[in-house]
Motif scaffolding. Structure first.
Motif, short mmCIF file in Angstrom:
data_model
loop_
_atom_site.label_atom_id
_atom_site.label_comp_id
_atom_site.label_asym_id
_atom_site.label_seq_id
_atom_site.Cartn_x
_atom_site.Cartn_y
_atom_site.Cartn_z
N THR A 1 0.84 -1.20 0.00
CA THR A 1 0.00 0.00 0.00
C THR A 1 0.87 1.25 0.00
O THR A 1 2.08 1.17 0.22
CB THR A 1 -0.94 0.04 1.22
N GLU A 2 0.23 2.39 -0.22
CA GLU A 2 0.95 3.66 -0.22
C GLU A 2 1.18 4.20 1.19
O GLU A 2 1.95 5.12 1.38
CB GLU A 2 0.20 4.71 -1.05
N GLY A 3 0.49 3.67 2.18
CA GLY A 3 0.66 4.14 3.55
C GLY A 3 -0.08 5.44 3.84
O GLY A 3 0.27 6.18 4.74
N ASN A 4 -1.15 5.71 3.08
CA ASN A 4 -1.95 6.90 3.29
C ASN A 4 -3.41 6.48 3.43
O ASN A 4 -4.12 6.39 2.44
CB ASN A 4 -1.79 7.88 2.11
N PRO A 5 -3.89 6.23 4.64
CA PRO A 5 -5.26 5.70 4.81
C PRO A 5 -6.36 6.65 4.36
O PRO A 5 -7.50 6.24 4.21
CB PRO A 5 -5.35 5.42 6.30
N PHE A 6 -6.05 7.92 4.10
CA PHE A 6 -7.08 8.88 3.68
C PHE A 6 -7.33 8.84 2.18
O PHE A 6 -8.35 9.31 1.71
CB PHE A 6 -6.72 10.29 4.14
N GLU A 7 -6.39 8.33 1.41
CA GLU A 7 -6.57 8.12 -0.02
C GLU A 7 -5.62 6.99 -0.41
O GLU A 7 -4.57 7.20 -1.01
CB GLU A 7 -6.28 9.38 -0.84
N GLU A 8 -5.99 5.79 -0.04
CA GLU A 8 -5.10 4.64 -0.13
C GLU A 8 -5.25 3.90 -1.44
O GLU A 8 -6.31 3.91 -2.07
CB GLU A 8 -5.40 3.68 1.03
N ALA A 9 -4.18 3.24 -1.84
CA ALA A 9 -4.18 2.34 -2.99
C ALA A 9 -3.48 1.05 -2.57
O ALA A 9 -2.49 1.09 -1.85
CB ALA A 9 -3.47 2.97 -4.17
N LEU A 10 -4.02 -0.07 -3.02
CA LEU A 10 -3.40 -1.37 -2.79
C LEU A 10 -2.85 -1.84 -4.13
O LEU A 10 -3.57 -1.89 -5.13
CB LEU A 10 -4.43 -2.38 -2.27
N TYR A 11 -1.57 -2.19 -4.14
CA TYR A 11 -0.91 -2.72 -5.34
C TYR A 11 -0.63 -4.19 -5.11
O TYR A 11 -0.09 -4.57 -4.06
CB TYR A 11 0.39 -1.97 -5.62
N ILE A 12 -0.99 -5.00 -6.10
CA ILE A 12 -0.81 -6.45 -6.01
C ILE A 12 0.10 -6.86 -7.15
O ILE A 12 -0.18 -6.56 -8.31
CB ILE A 12 -2.17 -7.17 -6.11
N TYR A 13 1.18 -7.53 -6.82
CA TYR A 13 2.19 -7.93 -7.81
C TYR A 13 2.39 -9.44 -7.77
O TYR A 13 2.48 -10.02 -6.69
CB TYR A 13 3.53 -7.26 -7.53
N TYR A 14 2.48 -10.03 -8.96
CA TYR A 14 2.76 -11.47 -9.08
C TYR A 14 4.08 -11.60 -9.84
O TYR A 14 4.18 -11.20 -10.99
CB TYR A 14 1.62 -12.16 -9.81
N PHE A 15 5.10 -12.13 -9.16
CA PHE A 15 6.44 -12.27 -9.71
C PHE A 15 6.80 -13.74 -9.94
O PHE A 15 6.37 -14.60 -9.17
CB PHE A 15 7.49 -11.70 -8.74
N SER A 16 7.63 -13.97 -10.94
CA SER A 16 8.17 -15.31 -11.17
C SER A 16 9.22 -15.59 -10.09
O SER A 16 9.60 -14.70 -9.32
CB SER A 16 8.82 -15.40 -12.55
N ALA A 17 9.74 -16.80 -10.10
CA ALA A 17 10.77 -17.21 -9.14
C ALA A 17 12.04 -16.38 -9.30
O ALA A 17 12.83 -16.27 -8.36
CB ALA A 17 11.08 -18.69 -9.29
N SER A 18 12.24 -15.77 -10.47
CA SER A 18 13.43 -14.93 -10.70
C SER A 18 13.10 -13.43 -10.58
O SER A 18 13.86 -12.59 -11.02
CB SER A 18 14.02 -15.23 -12.07
#
Length: 150
Positions: free
Chosen positions: A57-74
């Motif tokens: 997350t951006e660490g701003n609870p008043f206008e927050e966004a959650l980012y979800i990332y899917y990475f390979s083993a490398s």
């Protein structure tokens, strides 16, 4: 694919510039590799088979966004999603791993439940994300992740 919560990633640095989304430098302890992604606060991390799922997350609870990332083993980015709404408060809460390997959590409101699925094979999606779920990749692509409100 089996999903398990891990503790292999840690924050090395945060990069904050005026009028830009904050970025974080994450390092995987075992691989000794780093990656830069949008966000600031590492909320959760999972290993799915050999791959990694990271929630930041951006660490701003008043206008927050959650980012979800899917990475390979490398640590090659395979897919990503953003959950956000302009001027909307948010906080990742009640994160749990279901028996089927899905990740459930609340974000905008404690009473809502979001379900994050990581598919074992990528699926073609054509405008499959509905506001407030956003994807920066092209509108017609193979996606590993799907996020829906239950």
């Amino acid at each position: 694919m089996p999903t398990k919560e891990i503790n292999e990633f840690h924050v090395i640095d945060t990069i904050e510039e005026a009028n830009k989304t904050p970025r974080v430098v994450l390092e995987n302890n075992k691989l000794k590799k780093q990656t830069k992604i949008s966000g600031k606060v590492l909320e959760a991390q999972y290993q799915i088979g050999e791959n990694f799922l990271i929630l930041v997350t951006e660490g701003n609870p008043f206008e927050e966004a959650l980012y979800i990332y899917y990475f390979s083993a490398s640590l090659q980015l395979m897919d990503s999603l953003e959950l956000s709404a302009t001027y909307a408060e948010g906080m990742v809460r009640n994160i749990s791993l279901s028996d089927s390997g899905n990740i459930n959590f609340s974000f905008f409101d404690n009473d809502e439940q979001w379900v994050l699925k990581v598919h074992s094979n990528p699926k073609f999606s054509f405008f499959s994300n509905k506001y407030p779920v956003k994807r920066k990749m092209s509108c017609f692509h193979k996606s590993w992740l799907s996020l829906s409100k239950s």
